[in-house]
Design an enzyme around this catalytic site. Structure first.
Site, PDB file in Angstrom:
ATOM      1  N   LYS A   9       0.837  -1.195   0.000  1.00 11.31           N
ATOM      2  CA  LYS A   9       0.000   0.000   0.000  1.00 11.31           C
ATOM      3  C   LYS A   9       0.884   1.262   0.000  1.00 11.31           C
ATOM      4  O   LYS A   9       2.097   1.185   0.195  1.00 11.31           O
ATOM      5  CB  LYS A   9      -0.939  -0.053   1.206  1.00 11.31           C
ATOM      6  CG  LYS A   9      -1.857  -1.317   1.224  1.00 11.31           C
ATOM      7  CD  LYS A   9      -2.997  -1.169   2.222  1.00 11.31           C
ATOM      8  CE  LYS A   9      -3.303  -2.410   3.015  1.00 11.31           C
ATOM      9  NZ  LYS A   9      -4.402  -2.231   3.987  1.00 11.31           N
ATOM     10  N   TYR A  49     -12.118  -2.839  -1.724  1.00  6.22           N
ATOM     11  CA  TYR A  49     -12.525  -2.956  -0.323  1.00  6.22           C
ATOM     12  C   TYR A  49     -14.049  -3.003  -0.148  1.00  6.22           C
ATOM     13  O   TYR A  49     -14.554  -2.639   0.915  1.00  6.22           O
ATOM     14  CB  TYR A  49     -11.909  -1.824   0.500  1.00  6.22           C
ATOM     15  CG  TYR A  49     -10.483  -2.114   0.946  1.00  6.22           C
ATOM     16  CD1 TYR A  49     -10.176  -3.295   1.627  1.00  6.22           C
ATOM     17  CD2 TYR A  49      -9.457  -1.210   0.709  1.00  6.22           C
ATOM     18  CE1 TYR A  49      -8.889  -3.571   2.041  1.00  6.22           C
ATOM     19  CE2 TYR A  49      -8.158  -1.485   1.134  1.00  6.22           C
ATOM     20  CZ  TYR A  49      -7.886  -2.665   1.801  1.00  6.22           C
ATOM     21  OH  TYR A  49      -6.602  -2.929   2.227  1.00  6.22           O
ATOM     22  N   ARG A  85      -0.620 -14.224   4.084  1.00  6.51           N
ATOM     23  CA  ARG A  85      -1.373 -13.616   5.192  1.00  6.51           C
ATOM     24  C   ARG A  85      -0.599 -13.757   6.499  1.00  6.51           C
ATOM     25  O   ARG A  85      -0.554 -12.841   7.310  1.00  6.51           O
ATOM     26  CB  ARG A  85      -2.745 -14.295   5.355  1.00  6.51           C
ATOM     27  CG  ARG A  85      -3.687 -14.145   4.177  1.00  6.51           C
ATOM     28  CD  ARG A  85      -4.519 -12.923   4.201  1.00  6.51           C
ATOM     29  NE  ARG A  85      -5.334 -12.767   5.383  1.00  6.51           N
ATOM     30  CZ  ARG A  85      -6.080 -11.686   5.610  1.00  6.51           C
ATOM     31  NH1 ARG A  85      -6.085 -10.692   4.733  1.00  6.51           N
ATOM     32  NH2 ARG A  85      -6.792 -11.582   6.698  1.00  6.51           N
ATOM     33  N   ARG A 102       3.867  -6.512   9.189  1.00  6.48           N
ATOM     34  CA  ARG A 102       3.176  -5.472   9.961  1.00  6.48           C
ATOM     35  C   ARG A 102       3.782  -5.338  11.358  1.00  6.48           C
ATOM     36  O   ARG A 102       3.910  -4.243  11.894  1.00  6.48           O
ATOM     37  CB  ARG A 102       1.679  -5.784  10.039  1.00  6.48           C
ATOM     38  CG  ARG A 102       0.951  -5.527   8.716  1.00  6.48           C
ATOM     39  CD  ARG A 102      -0.426  -6.142   8.725  1.00  6.48           C
ATOM     40  NE  ARG A 102      -1.235  -5.746   7.585  1.00  6.48           N
ATOM     41  CZ  ARG A 102      -2.432  -6.278   7.318  1.00  6.48           C
ATOM     42  NH1 ARG A 102      -2.937  -7.222   8.099  1.00  6.48           N
ATOM     43  NH2 ARG A 102      -3.115  -5.871   6.261  1.00  6.48           N
ATOM     44  N   ASN A 112      -1.193   0.044   7.230  1.00  5.80           N
ATOM     45  CA  ASN A 112      -0.525  -1.183   7.674  1.00  5.80           C
ATOM     46  C   ASN A 112       0.204  -1.892   6.541  1.00  5.80           C
ATOM     47  O   ASN A 112       0.347  -3.106   6.546  1.00  5.80           O
ATOM     48  CB  ASN A 112      -1.534  -2.100   8.368  1.00  5.80           C
ATOM     49  CG  ASN A 112      -2.708  -2.431   7.479  1.00  5.80           C
ATOM     50  OD1 ASN A 112      -2.696  -2.101   6.300  1.00  5.80           O
ATOM     51  ND2 ASN A 112      -3.696  -3.092   8.016  1.00  5.80           N
ATOM     52  N   HIS A 115      -1.633  -5.625   1.764  1.00 14.16           N
ATOM     53  CA  HIS A 115      -2.915  -6.324   1.642  1.00 14.16           C
ATOM     54  C   HIS A 115      -2.645  -7.673   1.010  1.00 14.16           C
ATOM     55  O   HIS A 115      -1.783  -7.784   0.135  1.00 14.16           O
ATOM     56  CB  HIS A 115      -3.894  -5.553   0.737  1.00 14.16           C
ATOM     57  CG  HIS A 115      -5.038  -6.429   0.297  1.00 14.16           C
ATOM     58  ND1 HIS A 115      -6.162  -6.607   1.077  1.00 14.16           N
ATOM     59  CD2 HIS A 115      -5.189  -7.237  -0.784  1.00 14.16           C
ATOM     60  CE1 HIS A 115      -6.972  -7.482   0.462  1.00 14.16           C
ATOM     61  NE2 HIS A 115      -6.400  -7.872  -0.660  1.00 14.16           N
ATOM     62  N   GLU A 126      -9.918 -10.472  -6.772  1.00 12.89           N
ATOM     63  CA  GLU A 126      -8.951  -9.371  -6.675  1.00 12.89           C
ATOM     64  C   GLU A 126      -7.932  -9.408  -7.813  1.00 12.89           C
ATOM     65  O   GLU A 126      -7.520  -8.363  -8.311  1.00 12.89           O
ATOM     66  CB  GLU A 126      -8.258  -9.410  -5.300  1.00 12.89           C
ATOM     67  CG  GLU A 126      -9.243  -9.086  -4.173  1.00 12.89           C
ATOM     68  CD  GLU A 126      -8.695  -9.360  -2.774  1.00 12.89           C
ATOM     69  OE1 GLU A 126      -7.506  -9.714  -2.636  1.00 12.89           O
ATOM     70  OE2 GLU A 126      -9.468  -9.211  -1.810  1.00 12.89           O
TER      71      GLU A 126
HETATM   72  O1  CDP Z   1      -6.030  -6.277   5.689  1.00 10.93           O
HETATM   73  P1  CDP Z   1      -6.728  -7.364   6.465  1.00 10.93           P
HETATM   74  O2  CDP Z   1      -7.411  -8.370   5.571  1.00 10.93           O
HETATM   75  O3  CDP Z   1      -5.804  -7.992   7.464  1.00 10.93           O
HETATM   76  O4  CDP Z   1      -7.839  -6.651   7.357  1.00 10.93           O
HETATM   77  P2  CDP Z   1      -9.380  -6.297   7.057  1.00 10.93           P
HETATM   78  O5  CDP Z   1     -10.147  -6.554   8.305  1.00 10.93           O
HETATM   79  O6  CDP Z   1      -9.860  -6.948   5.798  1.00 10.93           O
HETATM   80  O7  CDP Z   1      -9.352  -4.715   6.854  1.00 10.93           O
HETATM   81  C1  CDP Z   1      -8.938  -4.167   5.640  1.00 10.93           C
HETATM   82  C2  CDP Z   1      -8.112  -2.939   5.914  1.00 10.93           C
HETATM   83  O8  CDP Z   1      -8.928  -1.946   6.526  1.00 10.93           O
HETATM   84  C3  CDP Z   1      -6.972  -3.145   6.918  1.00 10.93           C
HETATM   85  O9  CDP Z   1      -5.824  -3.706   6.334  1.00 10.93           O
HETATM   86  C4  CDP Z   1      -6.737  -1.725   7.392  1.00 10.93           C
HETATM   87  O10 CDP Z   1      -5.958  -1.002   6.449  1.00 10.93           O
HETATM   88  C5  CDP Z   1      -8.157  -1.143   7.393  1.00 10.93           C
HETATM   89  N1  CDP Z   1      -8.800  -1.131   8.727  1.00 10.93           N
HETATM   90  C6  CDP Z   1      -8.924   0.091   9.418  1.00 10.93           C
HETATM   91  O11 CDP Z   1      -8.487   1.121   8.899  1.00 10.93           O
HETATM   92  N2  CDP Z   1      -9.527   0.126  10.646  1.00 10.93           N
HETATM   93  C7  CDP Z   1     -10.004  -0.993  11.203  1.00 10.93           C
HETATM   94  N3  CDP Z   1     -10.593  -0.932  12.401  1.00 10.93           N
HETATM   95  C8  CDP Z   1      -9.908  -2.219  10.528  1.00 10.93           C
HETATM   96  C9  CDP Z   1      -9.297  -2.258   9.284  1.00 10.93           C
HETATM   97 MG    MG Z   2      -9.098  -8.251   4.394  1.00  6.32          MG
END
Ligand code: CDP
Ligand code: MG
Length: 134
Positions: A9, A49, A85, A102, A112, A115, A126
Site C-alpha cells: 500500500k 474494499y 497472510r 506489519r 498497515n 494487503h 482481486e
Molecule cells: O487487511 P486485512 O485483511 O488484514 O484486514 P481487514 O479486516 O480486511 O481490513 C482491511 C483494511 O482496513 C486493513 O488492512 C486496514 O488497512 C483497514 N482497517 C482500518 O483502517 N480500521 C479498522 N478498524 C480495521 C481495518
Molecule cells: Mg481483508
C-alpha cells in the site's frame, strides 16, 4: 500452484519498504508472477474494499489506498494465500507478531503496509480487478 493478490500500500512505497517486503515473500519460496507500480483511482479502491463499504473506517481506508502509488502483484506458490497472510501479520499493531511485516514495520490500524487476499474466491476476484488482462 495457488495464486494470491498482494498490494504494498502507499505507505510501503512512500517509506521505501518495497524491497524489504518483497524479500519476505521471496525467502519463503513464493514467486512474483506479475507486478506493477500504479496509482489506484477511487473506483478501483472502493471495489477492492467492497466488503468493508458499511464500516466506519471505509472512507479513510479508500482515501489511504489512493493517496499515492502502490505496488500490485500476483504471488504464486504452495499455500500462497495462507503463507502471505501469515507473513503480513495481524492488522492490529498491538497483536501483530514482531516477526511479521506489519509487526516489524507498521504501527497503525489503517496504514498497515500490505494487503493480501484471504481466500481462493477473494484471490480470483482481486486478481481480475487489479490485473484484468490475466
Ligand atoms: O487487511 P486485512 O485483511 O488484514 O484486514 P481487514 O479486516 O480486511 O481490513 C482491511 C483494511 O482496513 C486493513 O488492512 C486496514 O488497512 C483497514 N482497517 C482500518 O483502517 N480500521 C479498522 N478498524 C480495521 C481495518
Ligand atoms: Mg481483508
Amino acid at each position: 500452484m495457488e495464486k494470491t493478490l498482494v498490494l504494498i500500500k502507499p505507505d510501503g512505497v512512500e517509506r521505501g519498504l518495497v524491497g524489504q517486503i518483497l524479500s519476505v515473500y521471496e525467502r519463503k519460496c513464493l514467486r512474483i508472477c506479475k507486478m506493477k507500480l500504479i496509482q489506484a483511482d477511487e473506483n478501483l479502491a472502493k471495489k477492492h474494499y467492497e466488503e468493508h463499504k458499511d464500516k466506519p473506517f471505509f472512507k479513510e481506508l479508500v482515501d489511504y489506498l489512493v493517496s499515492g502509488k502502490l505496488v500490485a502483484m500476483i504471488i504464486e506458490g504452495e499455500s500462497a494465500i495462507s503463507i502471505v497472510r501469515k507473513e503480513n501479520g495481524d492488522k492490529d499493531p498491538l497483536k501483530a507478531d514482531c516477526a511479521t511485516i506489519r509487526g516489524m514495520y507498521a504501527n497503525s490500524r489503517t496504514k498497515n503496509l500490505v494487503h493480501a487476499s484471504d481466500s481462493l474466491e477473494a484471490a480470483k476476484r482481486e486478481i481480475s480487478l487489479w490485473f484484468p488482462e490475466v
